[in-house]
Write a protein that holds these residues in place. Structure first.
Motif, PDB file in Angstrom:
ATOM      1  N   MET A   1       0.856  -1.156   0.000  1.00 46.53           N
ATOM      2  CA  MET A   1       0.000   0.000   0.000  1.00 46.53           C
ATOM      3  C   MET A   1       0.907   1.226   0.000  1.00 46.53           C
ATOM      4  SD  MET A   1      -3.022   1.033   2.696  1.00 46.53           S
ATOM      5  CE  MET A   1      -4.226  -0.076   2.039  1.00 46.53           C
ATOM      6  N   ALA A   2       0.714   2.096  -0.976  1.00 39.67           N
ATOM      7  CA  ALA A   2       1.538   3.300  -1.091  1.00 39.67           C
ATOM      8  C   ALA A   2       0.688   4.534  -0.803  1.00 39.67           C
ATOM      9  CB  ALA A   2       2.133   3.384  -2.490  1.00 39.67           C
ATOM     10  N   PHE A   3       1.305   5.492  -0.151  1.00 40.51           N
ATOM     11  CA  PHE A   3       0.646   6.743   0.222  1.00 40.51           C
ATOM     12  C   PHE A   3       1.433   7.883  -0.400  1.00 40.51           C
ATOM     13  CE2 PHE A   3      -0.294   3.605   3.350  1.00 40.51           C
ATOM     14  CZ  PHE A   3      -1.602   3.837   3.741  1.00 40.51           C
ATOM     15  N   LEU A   4       0.790   8.632  -1.292  1.00 41.19           N
ATOM     16  CA  LEU A   4       1.411   9.774  -1.946  1.00 41.19           C
ATOM     17  C   LEU A   4       0.698  11.025  -1.463  1.00 41.19           C
ATOM     18  CD1 LEU A   4       3.373  10.826  -4.143  1.00 41.19           C
ATOM     19  CD2 LEU A   4       1.504  10.575  -5.775  1.00 41.19           C
ATOM     20  N   GLY A   5       1.438  11.929  -0.854  1.00 46.28           N
ATOM     21  CA  GLY A   5       0.769  13.095  -0.310  1.00 46.28           C
ATOM     22  C   GLY A   5       1.722  14.177   0.152  1.00 46.28           C
ATOM     23  N   PRO A  21       0.023   6.820   7.758  1.00 48.84           N
ATOM     24  CA  PRO A  21       0.181   5.598   6.965  1.00 48.84           C
ATOM     25  C   PRO A  21       0.770   4.439   7.794  1.00 48.84           C
ATOM     26  CG  PRO A  21       0.842   7.478   5.660  1.00 48.84           C
ATOM     27  CD  PRO A  21       0.650   7.967   7.072  1.00 48.84           C
ATOM     28  N   ALA A  22       1.753   4.755   8.619  1.00 50.20           N
ATOM     29  CA  ALA A  22       2.341   3.713   9.473  1.00 50.20           C
ATOM     30  C   ALA A  22       1.328   3.224  10.506  1.00 50.20           C
ATOM     31  CB  ALA A  22       3.592   4.254  10.175  1.00 50.20           C
ATOM     32  N   ARG A  23       0.567   4.140  11.066  1.00 46.45           N
ATOM     33  CA  ARG A  23      -0.451   3.750  12.056  1.00 46.45           C
ATOM     34  C   ARG A  23      -1.514   2.852  11.423  1.00 46.45           C
ATOM     35  NH1 ARG A  23      -0.574   6.885  16.854  1.00 46.45           N
ATOM     36  NH2 ARG A  23      -2.039   5.241  17.410  1.00 46.45           N
ATOM     37  N   ILE A  35       0.419  -5.493   5.919  1.00 41.59           N
ATOM     38  CA  ILE A  35       0.707  -4.884   4.624  1.00 41.59           C
ATOM     39  C   ILE A  35       2.054  -4.191   4.682  1.00 41.59           C
ATOM     40  CG2 ILE A  35      -1.722  -4.490   4.029  1.00 41.59           C
ATOM     41  CD1 ILE A  35      -1.160  -1.480   4.736  1.00 41.59           C
ATOM     42  N   ARG A  36       2.650  -3.992   3.532  1.00 40.38           N
ATOM     43  CA  ARG A  36       3.866  -3.187   3.422  1.00 40.38           C
ATOM     44  C   ARG A  36       3.422  -1.763   3.125  1.00 40.38           C
ATOM     45  NH1 ARG A  36       7.746  -2.637  -1.446  1.00 40.38           N
ATOM     46  NH2 ARG A  36       9.391  -1.404  -0.506  1.00 40.38           N
ATOM     47  N   VAL A  62       2.362  -1.993  -6.587  1.00 42.00           N
ATOM     48  CA  VAL A  62       1.466  -1.287  -5.668  1.00 42.00           C
ATOM     49  C   VAL A  62       0.052  -1.790  -5.903  1.00 42.00           C
ATOM     50  CG1 VAL A  62       0.508   0.955  -5.043  1.00 42.00           C
ATOM     51  CG2 VAL A  62       2.934   0.758  -5.598  1.00 42.00           C
ATOM     52  N   ALA A  63      -0.527  -2.435  -4.893  1.00 41.35           N
ATOM     53  CA  ALA A  63      -1.904  -2.926  -5.010  1.00 41.35           C
ATOM     54  C   ALA A  63      -2.906  -1.817  -4.715  1.00 41.35           C
ATOM     55  CB  ALA A  63      -2.131  -4.103  -4.056  1.00 41.35           C
ATOM     56  N   VAL A  64      -2.547  -0.923  -3.778  1.00 43.24           N
ATOM     57  CA  VAL A  64      -3.438   0.175  -3.386  1.00 43.24           C
ATOM     58  C   VAL A  64      -2.610   1.449  -3.299  1.00 43.24           C
ATOM     59  CG1 VAL A  64      -4.938   1.080  -1.564  1.00 43.24           C
ATOM     60  CG2 VAL A  64      -4.938  -1.363  -2.055  1.00 43.24           C
ATOM     61  N   LEU A  65      -3.117   2.522  -3.922  1.00 43.24           N
ATOM     62  CA  LEU A  65      -2.479   3.829  -3.844  1.00 43.24           C
ATOM     63  C   LEU A  65      -3.450   4.793  -3.184  1.00 43.24           C
ATOM     64  CD1 LEU A  65      -0.237   5.903  -4.555  1.00 43.24           C
ATOM     65  CD2 LEU A  65      -1.439   6.248  -6.721  1.00 43.24           C
ATOM     66  N   VAL A  66      -3.008   5.385  -2.077  1.00 44.46           N
ATOM     67  CA  VAL A  66      -3.808   6.401  -1.388  1.00 44.46           C
ATOM     68  C   VAL A  66      -3.195   7.748  -1.748  1.00 44.46           C
ATOM     69  CG1 VAL A  66      -4.576   7.279   0.844  1.00 44.46           C
ATOM     70  CG2 VAL A  66      -4.343   4.810   0.483  1.00 44.46           C
ATOM     71  N   LEU A  67      -3.994   8.613  -2.347  1.00 47.23           N
ATOM     72  CA  LEU A  67      -3.529   9.914  -2.802  1.00 47.23           C
ATOM     73  C   LEU A  67      -4.125  11.004  -1.920  1.00 47.23           C
ATOM     74  CD1 LEU A  67      -2.077  11.607  -4.982  1.00 47.23           C
ATOM     75  CD2 LEU A  67      -4.198  11.523  -6.288  1.00 47.23           C
ATOM     76  N   GLU A  68      -3.253  11.826  -1.311  1.00 45.30           N
ATOM     77  CA  GLU A  68      -3.695  12.895  -0.420  1.00 45.30           C
ATOM     78  C   GLU A  68      -2.909  14.142  -0.785  1.00 45.30           C
ATOM     79  OE1 GLU A  68      -3.139  15.751   2.264  1.00 45.30           O
ATOM     80  OE2 GLU A  68      -1.612  14.219   2.439  1.00 45.30           O
ATOM     81  N   LEU A  69      -3.433  14.903  -1.710  1.00 42.44           N
ATOM     82  CA  LEU A  69      -2.803  16.142  -2.143  1.00 42.44           C
ATOM     83  C   LEU A  69      -3.880  17.212  -2.330  1.00 42.44           C
ATOM     84  CD1 LEU A  69      -0.314  14.731  -4.781  1.00 42.44           C
ATOM     85  CD2 LEU A  69       0.323  15.936  -2.693  1.00 42.44           C
TER      86      LEU A  69
END
Length: 76
Positions: A1-5, A21-23, A35-36, A62-69
């Motif tokens: 799971m990747a977090f871009l923000g 994201p770590a929490r 998950i990684r 990346v199976a899941v991308l969370v975008l926070e911008l």
């Protein structure tokens, strides 16, 4: 799971394991869903900056991308 923000994702002024994201990764692991987590948050980043950085992130599996911008776009 990747977090871009931006700083909200990067955990500005927090340790790496305190950022959300770590929490989230910790909480999922405790519930039997390990998950990684890739935290690609950069403090002060804008949508344009995220667009410039997304290619390297998507080279990884990346199976899941969370975008926070967007918050910094509004401030400019």
């Amino acid at each position: 799971m990747a977090f871009l923000g931006d700083s909200l994702t990067s955990g500005w002024r927090l340790s790496e394991d305190e950022a959300w994201p770590a929490r989230l990764g910790q909480a999922l692991g405790e519930r039997g869903r390990p998950i990684r987590v890739i935290n690609a948050g950069v403090s002060g980043d804008t949508s344009a900056g995220g667009l410039r950085r997304i290619d390297w992130l998507l080279r990884m599996p990346v199976a899941v991308l969370v975008l926070e911008l967007g918050a910094n776009d509004m401030l400019r």
